[in-house]
Structure formats: C-alpha cells, structure tokens
Scaffold this motif. Structure first.
Motif, short mmCIF file in Angstrom:
data_model
loop_
_atom_site.label_atom_id
_atom_site.label_comp_id
_atom_site.label_asym_id
_atom_site.label_seq_id
_atom_site.Cartn_x
_atom_site.Cartn_y
_atom_site.Cartn_z
N SER A 26 0.85 -1.23 -0.05
CA SER A 26 -0.05 0.00 0.01
C SER A 26 0.86 1.20 0.14
O SER A 26 0.46 2.22 -0.29
CB SER A 26 -0.98 0.05 1.26
N PHE A 27 2.06 1.10 0.37
CA PHE A 27 2.94 2.33 0.39
C PHE A 27 3.28 2.53 -1.00
O PHE A 27 3.81 4.03 -1.05
CB PHE A 27 4.56 1.85 1.07
N SER A 28 3.05 2.03 -2.11
CA SER A 28 3.17 2.39 -3.33
C SER A 28 1.72 3.17 -3.84
O SER A 28 1.94 3.65 -5.05
CB SER A 28 3.54 1.31 -4.25
N ASP A 29 0.87 3.52 -3.17
CA ASP A 29 -0.17 4.03 -3.61
C ASP A 29 0.08 5.60 -3.94
O ASP A 29 0.91 5.95 -3.58
CB ASP A 29 -1.32 4.06 -2.28
N ASP A 30 -0.87 5.87 -4.81
CA ASP A 30 -0.63 7.42 -5.36
C ASP A 30 -0.62 8.32 -4.13
O ASP A 30 0.03 9.57 -4.27
CB ASP A 30 -1.86 7.85 -6.31
N PHE A 31 -1.24 8.29 -3.28
CA PHE A 31 -1.43 9.14 -1.99
C PHE A 31 0.21 9.38 -1.68
O PHE A 31 0.58 10.69 -1.20
CB PHE A 31 -1.79 8.52 -0.84
#
Length: 328
Positions: A26-31
C-alpha cells in the motif's frame, strides 16, 4: 517526514505475514507518490508482540519488519500501545498509524486517516465503523454499547464522539507526546480519546470499510460482561479526571434539587397544621439528600483543584518527553 505503521500482535502468525505484505504494498499508492503523502519520505512497519505463544515474532522477522518489540508474558493491549508510542517517538516518527494484524481493516485506507492530519484539520483520526459505511457482521450488542458510551462521553465532554473502541487510528507526533496512559491493564481506546479531548487536541472520525470475520476471536476479552465492566471503569476514571466539575457537580446539584423539592413538600404540609411528626420523612429526606448533594459539590471543587495540579504535572511531562524524544 516519517510514518510508522504499528501492528499490535498476539498470536497472529496465520494472518500477520499477509498483513505486512499488504501494508508494504500500500506504500506505493498514489497518495504517497503523488498526493498529500509525498511529504512522507520514510515509511516503517512496527510490530509489538504482546507475549505471543506462537511464531508471530518469527513471521515478522521473516517478512523484514523494520521495528520489532517483543516481550513476555502477555500484558494486554493498553501496555502494547504504550510501548508502540514510546518506540515511535524514539524512532523519530512524525505520524503513527495503528492497525490490526488480521486485515479486518484495509491498509489502503491508511491515507484516509492521514489526510486530515496532513491538512492540519486533526491531531488524531479514528476510523468510524458506525457511520455511512457500517461495519459488516459487527455484533449488535457491541455496536449499541459503543454508541451509548459515545453519547455519555459526548455529554460530559461537550464533544461529538463516534466510534470509541476502534483501534484503527492515526496520530501526529504532538498527540503521541501528549499521551500519558495511566491504565495499562486492559485497553487504551476510550482513555486516549477522552485524554486527547481533555488536552484540546483535534479529533476526527473517518468512515471506513471493515469486516468482522465469523471466526474472529476478541483479543481484549472473550466475556462481554468483563468488557463492559472494564470499559466502564476506564471511562468513568477518565471522565472524572478530565471534567471533574461535571462528573461530581451535576449529580450533586441534582440531589440538592431533590432535597429542595422534599423541603417544599414538607413546608406545604407542615405550615397549615404545624405538625412535624406526620411529615418528618420529607424533612429527613430533604436534610439527608441536601448534605449528600453538598458533599458532591465539595468533591467537584476539590477534584477541579486536583485537575489543575495534574495539568501542571502533565505539562512538565510533555516538556520532558519533548526533550527526551527530540528528533535527531
């Protein structure tokens, strides 16, 4: 800036590995790459192994978890959270997110909790399981007890509260420094919310998706009676410390009001006849209730003075922790 995602663990070897992998993914999410989370340049995963008797700690090491805190015996969730806060401060975290180890909560929802903090709208953000996205399969009794407690606390603190017991929440560094957990024998969820409100920190609730698995076991307590009993003690103590004038003053004034009604009934019946004997019960009740109510009012005044002293002590603790955990 640094984010630490904390996972409290107690016998979670079956689900922990997958949870860690999903969080890391999830750390690669656009956020984090293009959105508000771009300022978070370092993202770490931390587990607090609360005396597990299975391979939870070993699984965490195999998955390459950045920070592992492990101890024995099991010391319950509140102590685990206290250790998580201390470790996050020691490791220069600007934000700490707490999430369960069983994927009951979706790690891709972490940005929803961080966003209000990054925008300066909140110091602490709690996932709300009872909003527009109501939790699936949540036990009816647990849901309604939570709502009832939220209403009671909201009344005493004059603050709109929602989900009190959800462990999926985000904190900024200021909040972590302000926390002074006094109860480390059960859970921290209600106490930290009340404590944060009492310290004028900004709280925010965000609706999230959550699923209660049919085979999910409660980690805090398997007895609803113990859950209610322990939670009630924590809430009462916390509200007593944060709003002592309301906690003692409202019951005291109500009892005094009852005594005045009793005196009025006594006088209404006594004056025409001047006969005390027939109406002495009203008089005795009025005297007794007035004295009890007066005691509550005195308790309120004394407790308010104690609160002032405690606030001074906590401010000194806050300054001490700021120095102790000053960022390297």
């Amino acid at each position: 800036m640094k984010l630490i995602v904390n996972i409290p663990v107690y016998n979670e070897e079956k689900s922990l590995g997958e949870t860690i992998r999903v969080i890391r993914k999830s750390f690669s999410d656009d956020f984090y790459t293009q959105g508000e989370g771009k300022i978070i340049t370092e993202k770490l995963i931390q587990i607090v192994d609360d005396g597990s008797t299975d391979r939870s700690a070993e699984v965490a090491r195999q998955e390459g978890v950045d920070l592992i805190i492990s101890y024995k015996p099991n010391r319950r969730l509140a102590y685990s959270f206290k250790r998580a806060v201390e470790s996050s401060l020691e490791n220069d975290a600007d934000f700490m997110v707490n999430i369960d180890a069983d994927l009951q909560f979706n790690p891709y929802d972490i940005p929803k909790l961080l966003s209000p903090i990054l925008k300066g709208k909140a110091d602490m953000v709690i996932a709300n399981r009872f909003g527009e996205k109501k939790a699936k399969n949540i036990p009816w009794l647990r849901e309604n007890l939570n709502k009832f407690a939220a209403n009671i606390i909201g009344f005493f603190l004059n603050y709109k509260t929602n989900d009190l017991t959800c462990g999926f929440r985000a904190h900024n560094r200021e909040t972590l420094l302000r926390f002074n957990l006094t109860n480390v024998h059960f859970t921290y969820t209600q106490e930290t919310i009340i404590d944060a409100i009492g310290k004028n920190l900004k709280l925010f609730w965000v609706p999230i998706d959550v699923t209660y698995f049919d085979n999910r076991e409660a980690k805090i307590t398997k007895s609803i009676y113990k859950f209610i009993s322990n939670s009630t003690k924590i809430i009462l103590k916390a509200v007593r410390d944060v709003r002592p004038m309301k906690f003692f003053g409202i019951p005291g004034l109500f009892i005094i009001f009852l005594s005045l009604i009793s005196f009025a009934i006594f006088l209404y019946n006594y004056l025409p006849e001047l006969n005390v004997t027939r109406y002495r019960n009203y008089l005795l009740f009025g005297i007794a209730s007035f004295l009890i109510g007066l005691q509550f009012v005195v308790f309120a005044l004394v407790a308010d003075m104690v609160k002032s002293s405690r606030q001074l002590t906590e401010e000194l603790m806050y300054q001490w922790k700021k120095d102790k955990y000053s960022k390297k």
